[in-house]
Write a protein that holds these residues in place. Structure first.
Motif, PDB file in Angstrom:
ATOM      1  N   HIS A   7       0.849  -1.208   0.000  1.00 42.13           N
ATOM      2  CA  HIS A   7       0.000   0.000   0.000  1.00 42.13           C
ATOM      3  C   HIS A   7       0.875   1.245   0.000  1.00 42.13           C
ATOM      4  O   HIS A   7       1.461   1.610   1.013  1.00 42.13           O
ATOM      5  CB  HIS A   7      -0.898  -0.011   1.243  1.00 42.13           C
ATOM      6  CG  HIS A   7      -2.020   0.972   1.195  1.00 42.13           C
ATOM      7  ND1 HIS A   7      -3.340   0.600   1.045  1.00 42.13           N
ATOM      8  CD2 HIS A   7      -2.032   2.328   1.277  1.00 42.13           C
ATOM      9  CE1 HIS A   7      -4.107   1.670   1.038  1.00 42.13           C
ATOM     10  NE2 HIS A   7      -3.344   2.736   1.188  1.00 42.13           N
ATOM     11  N   HIS A   9       1.024   5.348  -1.896  1.00 42.30           N
ATOM     12  CA  HIS A   9       0.465   6.367  -2.803  1.00 42.30           C
ATOM     13  C   HIS A   9       1.662   7.062  -3.450  1.00 42.30           C
ATOM     14  O   HIS A   9       2.039   8.166  -3.039  1.00 42.30           O
ATOM     15  CB  HIS A   9      -0.351   7.396  -2.029  1.00 42.30           C
ATOM     16  CG  HIS A   9      -1.486   6.838  -1.221  1.00 42.30           C
ATOM     17  ND1 HIS A   9      -2.785   6.934  -1.625  1.00 42.30           N
ATOM     18  CD2 HIS A   9      -1.512   6.174  -0.032  1.00 42.30           C
ATOM     19  CE1 HIS A   9      -3.574   6.352  -0.715  1.00 42.30           C
ATOM     20  NE2 HIS A   9      -2.813   5.884   0.256  1.00 42.30           N
ATOM     21  N   VAL A  36      -1.712   2.566  -4.819  1.00 36.88           N
ATOM     22  CA  VAL A  36      -3.156   2.728  -4.669  1.00 36.88           C
ATOM     23  C   VAL A  36      -3.603   4.145  -4.998  1.00 36.88           C
ATOM     24  O   VAL A  36      -2.831   5.090  -4.902  1.00 36.88           O
ATOM     25  CB  VAL A  36      -3.612   2.366  -3.227  1.00 36.88           C
ATOM     26  CG1 VAL A  36      -3.162   0.961  -2.855  1.00 36.88           C
ATOM     27  CG2 VAL A  36      -3.094   3.375  -2.219  1.00 36.88           C
ATOM     28  N   GLU A  93      -7.845   2.479  -2.873  1.00 36.83           N
ATOM     29  CA  GLU A  93      -8.407   2.048  -1.638  1.00 36.83           C
ATOM     30  C   GLU A  93      -9.809   2.613  -1.456  1.00 36.83           C
ATOM     31  O   GLU A  93     -10.120   3.701  -1.960  1.00 36.83           O
ATOM     32  CB  GLU A  93      -7.506   2.451  -0.466  1.00 36.83           C
ATOM     33  CG  GLU A  93      -7.427   3.938  -0.151  1.00 36.83           C
ATOM     34  CD  GLU A  93      -6.525   4.217   1.046  1.00 36.83           C
ATOM     35  OE1 GLU A  93      -5.416   4.695   0.817  1.00 36.83           O
ATOM     36  OE2 GLU A  93      -6.925   3.937   2.202  1.00 36.83           O
ATOM     37  N   HIS A 150      -6.323  -2.477   5.450  1.00 37.71           N
ATOM     38  CA  HIS A 150      -5.022  -1.846   5.290  1.00 37.71           C
ATOM     39  C   HIS A 150      -4.708  -0.977   6.502  1.00 37.71           C
ATOM     40  O   HIS A 150      -5.612  -0.444   7.142  1.00 37.71           O
ATOM     41  CB  HIS A 150      -4.994  -1.072   3.967  1.00 37.71           C
ATOM     42  CG  HIS A 150      -4.855   0.396   4.097  1.00 37.71           C
ATOM     43  ND1 HIS A 150      -3.639   1.001   4.311  1.00 37.71           N
ATOM     44  CD2 HIS A 150      -5.762   1.385   4.030  1.00 37.71           C
ATOM     45  CE1 HIS A 150      -3.831   2.309   4.372  1.00 37.71           C
ATOM     46  NE2 HIS A 150      -5.095   2.571   4.218  1.00 37.71           N
ATOM     47  N   ASP A 198       2.194   2.685   3.417  1.00 40.10           N
ATOM     48  CA  ASP A 198       1.164   3.720   3.238  1.00 40.10           C
ATOM     49  C   ASP A 198       1.847   5.041   2.894  1.00 40.10           C
ATOM     50  O   ASP A 198       1.367   6.111   3.242  1.00 40.10           O
ATOM     51  CB  ASP A 198       0.255   3.869   4.467  1.00 40.10           C
ATOM     52  CG  ASP A 198      -1.057   4.581   4.130  1.00 40.10           C
ATOM     53  OD1 ASP A 198      -1.370   4.751   2.932  1.00 40.10           O
ATOM     54  OD2 ASP A 198      -1.764   4.988   5.067  1.00 40.10           O
TER      55      ASP A 198
HETATM   56 ZN    ZN Z   1      -3.640   4.833   1.906  1.00 39.93          ZN
END
Ligand code: ZN
Length: 248
Positions: A7, A9, A36, A93, A150, A198
């Motif tokens: 995960h 970005h 994502v 997501e 997540h 993340d």
């Molecule tokens: Zn996220």
């Protein structure tokens, strides 16, 4: 040790850029990134990143519950088109966030539609669920065969419920701070654990954008809490990640 960041970005990095992250991957044993999206605007950016780095980047397309005001009338059709165009893409997501917005709608409606698309296209679903376990209620039974909670930050009790329905759990830098989540770890079988940065958002270092080195730090923490051999656990989690990202 090998890793998959399940995960990230990539398109949101500001201090670093996506290319910096892609370059530092191999240094930290990171084989793939699951990139994502949160908005329709992201979809095109994520698509380009995936097209330019087919061996390293797996795209995921979805609508994040925080930004639903921005969605277009045709988002559902657009999402289906992206999934058709990218057979390796996941859905996400998406999810439910009661902390950010106590109103259940339209979060629920948009989430259910994405869940249905995931099932229709046979793709794993990436779920953002914050303070919304009670909202998930009967939705648990409608989950696709593969889904992940997540950046899991729930309790042992919540983990037990999710396990019943086959959830995967991915852990980010936030894990390093939360005692509650560390205690939930003992309930979670090794074959359901995934790792994520993340990035750029969940670094345990305040003000810093997440880096690839954090995957190893998260793994170390999990191995310590579960009192397991880190090499063995790392191999298990790598295999889990390969299994999870595969459409069925
Ligand atoms: Zn996220």
């Amino acid at each position: 040790m090998q890793f998959i960041d399940t995960h990230i970005h990539l398109q949101d990095y500001k201090q670093k850029c996506a290319t910096d992250i892609i370059e530092e991957m191999s240094k930290f044993g990171v084989q793939k990134l699951l990139c994502v999206s949160a908005t329709e605007e992201d979809w095109e950016k994520v698509a380009i990143l995936a097209q330019n780095n087919p061996q390293k980047i797996i795209p995921a397309f979805g609508l994040h519950p925080w930004y639903l005001d921005k969605r277009s009338k045709n988002w559902e059709k657009g999402l289906a088109e992206m999934l058709q165009k990218f057979p390796q893409a996941l859905v996400g997501e998406c999810g439910l966030d009661k902390l950010k917005n106590p109103e259940q709608e339209p979060q629920r409606e948009v989430f259910i539609k994405q869940m249905e698309l995931a099932k229709k296209f046979r793709r794993p679903l990436l779920i953002h669920a914050v303070k919304s376990f009670d909202w998930l209620g009967e939705l648990w039974k409608k989950m696709p065969p593969k889904f992940v909670l997540h950046s899991f930050g729930g309790s042992a009790e919540q983990a037990k419920i999710a396990i019943k329905y086959g959830a995967y759990f991915s852990f980010s830098g936030g894990l390093l701070k939360s005692k509650k989540t560390l205690s939930a770890l003992s309930e979670i079988p090794d074959d359901k654990i995934l790792l994520e940065t993340d990035g750029p958002y969940q670094s345990h270092v305040k003000g810093k954008e997440s880096g690839m080195e954090e995957l190893l730090q998260i793994l170390q923490m999990i191995a310590e809490v579960k009192q397991e051999d880190i090499e063995k656990l790392s191999e298990q989690i790598y295999q889990n990640s390969l299994e999870f990202i595969k459409p069925w």
